[in-house]
Design a protein around this motif. Sequence first.
Motif, short mmCIF file in Angstrom:
data_model
loop_
_atom_site.label_atom_id
_atom_site.label_comp_id
_atom_site.label_asym_id
_atom_site.label_seq_id
_atom_site.Cartn_x
_atom_site.Cartn_y
_atom_site.Cartn_z
N THR A 30 0.83 -1.20 0.00
CA THR A 30 0.00 0.00 0.00
C THR A 30 0.87 1.26 0.00
O THR A 30 0.58 2.23 -0.71
N VAL A 79 2.35 1.67 -3.50
CA VAL A 79 1.36 2.17 -4.45
C VAL A 79 1.12 3.66 -4.24
O VAL A 79 1.02 4.43 -5.21
N SER A 81 -2.05 4.39 -7.88
CA SER A 81 -3.50 4.41 -7.64
C SER A 81 -4.14 5.65 -8.27
O SER A 81 -5.24 5.58 -8.82
N SER A 122 -6.93 5.68 -11.19
CA SER A 122 -8.18 6.41 -10.98
C SER A 122 -8.46 7.35 -12.15
O SER A 122 -9.59 7.41 -12.67
N LEU A 146 -5.33 -0.75 -4.75
CA LEU A 146 -5.66 -0.21 -6.06
C LEU A 146 -7.13 0.16 -6.18
O LEU A 146 -7.48 1.17 -6.81
#
Length: 426
Positions: free
Chosen positions: A296, A299, A305, A309, A349
Amino acid sequence: MEPVTIGLIALAAVLVLIALRVPIGVSLILVSFSGIWAIAGFRPAFSMVSTIPYSSSASWTLSSIPMFLLMGYVAYHSGLTRGLFEAARVWWGWMPGGLAIASLAGAGGFAAVSGSSVACSAAIGRIAIPEMARQGYDLRIATGSVAAGGTIGALIPPSIILILFGIQANVSINSLFLGGLFVGLASLAFYVAAVLIFWLRHPDRMQRSTGYDMADRWRKTLEIWPVLVLIVAVLGGLFAGFFTATEAGAFGAFMALVIAFARRSLGWQGLRESLVDTLLASGALFIIAIGANLFTRLVAMSGLSMEISQFVEGLGLGTFGLLAIITVIYLLLGMFLEPIGALLLTLPLFLPLIGSHQVDLVWFGILVAKLLEIGMITPPVGLNVFVIHSVARDHVRLEQVFAGIVPFLAADLVLVVIMLLTHGFF
């Protein structure tokens, strides 16, 4: 090299390592450390590897997992769950396809104690499949019902998948459990409908069990009273607000030990096996959770991410289109990855995407749990199918088990479509 490029390479590297059968926790930790090193340098990467394992493991909520696991293993090794199928049979055996329905009901009861699909399928399968074979049941529906019934373990509390989702998404575990209970019971109803439809098409392949009066039913029910007390005490206290998830797990484990020792059904060897199984399962889950936390961070640092998006927003899919794509991705991942690994790999993600569309996270968590458990019965890796084949090898071939899950897989997909169509109400 651009951070986003590093993030994409890291994602691809994790998938390659998993395909090479490197444990998913190890894959996430190695790739995350390397990716953070490439973006920020060695010292920040080493600092994160030094601090995140403790900060992500020393969690009050996460400590509920070993407690619920201990409760399930104690119940299993002490035989507290052994009579669930028999009790369900005397109540539901009179119906068309009664033994298959009893298998589903027994699996639902076991799920409320263990929270494990694999343990649920193995425990019920050892008892139910030989009995259905003796009664002349079509072995496809016999094995398929047990394999599908085991998936209810991911939804009916205590669900390990829902606990992990709640921690990662920072949402109420109690709310997830309540929603999971509702969808778990809906899944059970859809599975029963699948059995009845099969009976309408092939009434000669599913016999009814008769000869049970009300005295038999209450006698069998009284034999499993400890399990019923355990389920009602844990879930009742949880939903009534008396316990947090962690307190409910600790109380459930304590109650299971007290009941098992009071009945003298758990010796020191059984206690040792329960503790060892709990430690091994908890250790594996915690390593995956540590890897997921590191991934996490990677990312977020890479901006991956945000790029995803923006790419999805550019497609103009809308909320339903986004949910449909995520549904397909989870169904495909479920064919190859075990549920917890797939969950923790994808949440970094998907959560930003879901947040940008104002989708209710409790509803999304339950949908994800349902999708991941469908993967437990889909080829080529459907773990529940292989577990059922291993416990019923003398009665059925592997391809028959896969054929048997088709009606239940269809029922699952209908329920998923209903969930997607009604997401706006949550």
